[in-house]
Design an enzyme around this catalytic site. Structure first.
Site, PDB file in Angstrom:
ATOM      1  N   HIS A   1      48.855   4.989  18.506  1.00 50.89           N
ATOM      2  CA  HIS A   1      49.462   5.645  17.346  1.00 50.89           C
ATOM      3  C   HIS A   1      48.384   5.849  16.285  1.00 50.89           C
ATOM      4  O   HIS A   1      48.199   5.015  15.394  1.00 50.89           O
ATOM      5  CB  HIS A   1      50.614   4.776  16.808  1.00 50.89           C
TER       6      HIS A   1
ATOM      7  N   HIS B   1      46.851   9.364  14.121  1.00 48.29           N
ATOM      8  CA  HIS B   1      46.848  10.813  13.877  1.00 48.29           C
ATOM      9  C   HIS B   1      45.403  11.190  13.597  1.00 48.29           C
ATOM     10  O   HIS B   1      44.813  10.680  12.638  1.00 48.29           O
ATOM     11  CB  HIS B   1      47.720  11.154  12.673  1.00 48.29           C
TER      12      HIS B   1
ATOM     13  N   HIS C   1      58.145   9.627  16.475  1.00 50.82           N
ATOM     14  CA  HIS C   1      58.264   8.723  15.337  1.00 50.82           C
ATOM     15  C   HIS C   1      59.752   8.541  15.037  1.00 50.82           C
ATOM     16  O   HIS C   1      60.497   9.537  14.946  1.00 50.82           O
ATOM     17  CB  HIS C   1      57.620   9.336  14.089  1.00 50.82           C
TER      18      HIS C   1
ATOM     19  N   GLU D   1      60.899   4.657  10.943  1.00 50.86           N
ATOM     20  CA  GLU D   1      59.838   4.257  10.003  1.00 50.86           C
ATOM     21  C   GLU D   1      60.496   4.131   8.628  1.00 50.86           C
ATOM     22  O   GLU D   1      60.631   3.030   8.091  1.00 50.86           O
ATOM     23  CB  GLU D   1      58.721   5.305   9.992  1.00 50.86           C
TER      24      GLU D   1
ATOM     25  N   ASP E   1      47.678   4.374  12.730  1.00 55.39           N
ATOM     26  CA  ASP E   1      48.375   5.496  12.087  1.00 55.39           C
ATOM     27  C   ASP E   1      47.397   6.480  11.431  1.00 55.39           C
ATOM     28  O   ASP E   1      47.000   7.439  12.070  1.00 55.39           O
ATOM     29  CB  ASP E   1      49.426   4.992  11.091  1.00 55.39           C
ATOM     30  N   ASP E   2      47.042   6.257  10.172  1.00 54.91           N
ATOM     31  CA  ASP E   2      46.147   7.162   9.429  1.00 54.91           C
ATOM     32  C   ASP E   2      45.090   6.314   8.730  1.00 54.91           C
ATOM     33  O   ASP E   2      45.132   6.139   7.506  1.00 54.91           O
ATOM     34  CB  ASP E   2      46.964   7.966   8.408  1.00 54.91           C
TER      35      ASP E   2
HETATM   36  N1  HPA Z   1      54.880   9.185   9.701  1.00 54.66           N
HETATM   37  C1  HPA Z   1      55.242  10.454   9.863  1.00 54.66           C
HETATM   38  N2  HPA Z   1      54.361  11.437   9.956  1.00 54.66           N
HETATM   39  C2  HPA Z   1      53.065  11.155   9.891  1.00 54.66           C
HETATM   40  C3  HPA Z   1      52.640   9.858   9.712  1.00 54.66           C
HETATM   41  C4  HPA Z   1      53.594   8.826   9.635  1.00 54.66           C
HETATM   42  O1  HPA Z   1      53.309   7.626   9.486  1.00 54.66           O
HETATM   43  N3  HPA Z   1      51.286   9.924   9.679  1.00 54.66           N
HETATM   44  C5  HPA Z   1      50.930  11.211   9.840  1.00 54.66           C
HETATM   45  N4  HPA Z   1      52.010  11.967   9.956  1.00 54.66           N
HETATM   46 ZN    ZN Z   2      52.360   8.066  12.577  1.00 52.60          ZN
END
Ligand code: HPA
Ligand code: ZN
Length: 336
Positions: free
Chosen positions: A16, A18, A194, A197, A275-276
């Site tokens: 996971h 991006h 996703h 969250e 994630d990011d």
């Molecule tokens: N959630 C949803 N979209 C996203 C995320 C996330 O954590 N990171 C990049 N796009």
């Molecule tokens: Zn994500």
């Protein structure tokens, strides 16, 4: 060996991340200059200072703006190469990497440019790290846009192995995207999304039942429905959790409140991911270390998390088994 060295050396998979979320401010400035793009920031420090998020949307607004510096195949190459260097330094043997084609095609960048840049970096690193791409649909756009995006990508079918669903979750339930997922499934693509969250547990159920996903990205809100947690455990559905993301987007403002440990104790196939990372203050190793510290996880727990990640990959069984054997040997040596 320190706990940090042990964690960074642990053979693991990242499931996971991006790729647009790995754009460090230094590279953002370099690419902006290369492409003659004006950024709304005067310096790298100013960019980092802007990374104070109140929720998912407050992050997404900045994340999509940052991605505007990505224009040429070289840019996409440089982004992927920088990520793979960092992933390898964190013991990642296998990375299944999300990308958001619509963020680029909306700016009239051909999808072939995106694929070409990534492919060049993937090939350069192929003898050191196994990688594949997961094409994500933006759920704030329409279900028809998702289908059109997949159709546009299908001439490059051999360049990606799965589809996912990301962007603004609340108000955009997964079931709306059933047509794109059906088409993906017909094409032999693997399915993830996703869910849970910021959105409710019902979105996790919908992703499983309507879209037929094999992994849930994030998923902490599934804990609101004990029957659903029992099902995730029973079906061994992997959850790709991202502790530092959840902290920075205020899902769990205090990591000590994170429910990853509850899922682990229940026997769910939990994994730890980044994630990011350029936006949330740490790559995958930092995520393992942060959650271990917050929840007081043991060395054995960390090995379980790494094993889950390898088992949850979309690799063929033989390749998975080889990576698990490597992990077992590493775990046996321990920190001595
Ligand atoms: N959630 C949803 N979209 C996203 C995320 C996330 O954590 N990171 C990049 N796009
Ligand atoms: Zn994500």
């Amino acid at each position: 060996m320190s706990l940090e060295s042990f964690v960074r050396g642990l053979p693991k998979a990242e499931l996971h991340v991006h790729i647009e979320g790995t754009l460090e401010p230094e590279l953002m400035f370099e690419l902006a200059e290369r492409n003659g793009i004006e950024l709304p920031y005067g310096s790298v420090d100013e960019v980092r200072a802007a990374y104070e998020f109140t929720d998912l949307q407050s992050f997404l607004d900045i994340y999509y703006a940052g991605a505007s510096v990505l224009v040429t195949a070289d840019d996409f190459h440089d982004l992927m190469a920088a990520y793979l260097e960092r992933a390898m330094a964190d013991g990642v043997r296998r990375a299944e990497v999300f990308f958001d084609p619509q963020t680029h095609t909306e700016r009239d960048i051909p999808i072939s440019v995106v694929f070409d840049g990534f492919a060049r970096a993937q090939a350069t690193f192929a003898d050191r790290i196994s990688t594949d791409l997961i094409l994500c649909f933006l759920r704030h756009l329409t279900p028809g846009d998702a289908v059109a995006t997949l159709q546009e990508a299908l001439p490059h079918r051999d360049r990606f192995i799965a589809v996912g669903l990301d962007s603004s979750e609340v108000g955009n339930p997964p079931g709306q995207f059933v047509d794109a997922y059906r088409l993906a499934s017909d094409e032999g693509l693997r399915l993830v999304a996703h869910a849970g969250e910021e959105g409710p547990a019902s979105y996790v159920r919908e992703a499983l039942d309507v879209l037929g996903v094999e992994r849930i990205d994030h998923g902490p809100r599934a804990a609101d429905e004990p029957d659903l947690v029992a099902r995730l455990v029973e079906q061994a559905t992997p959850l790709t959790m991202c502790p530092l993301s959840n902290q920075r987007l205020q899902v769990f403002p205090d990591l000590r409140d994170h429910n990853l440990g509850d899922f682990l104790a229940a026997g769910a196939k939990v994994t730890v991911n980044s994630d990011d990372p350029a936006y949330f203050g740490g790559y995958i190793g930092d995520n393992y270390l942060a959650i271990a510290d917050a929840l007081d996880l043991s060395e054995a727990d960390l090995v379980v998390l790494a094993r889950n990640s390898l088992e949850a990959t979309f690799l063929p069984d033989a390749e998975k088994a080889a990576l698990v054997a490597e992990l077992d040997a590493y775990a046996k040596r321990g920190r001595a």
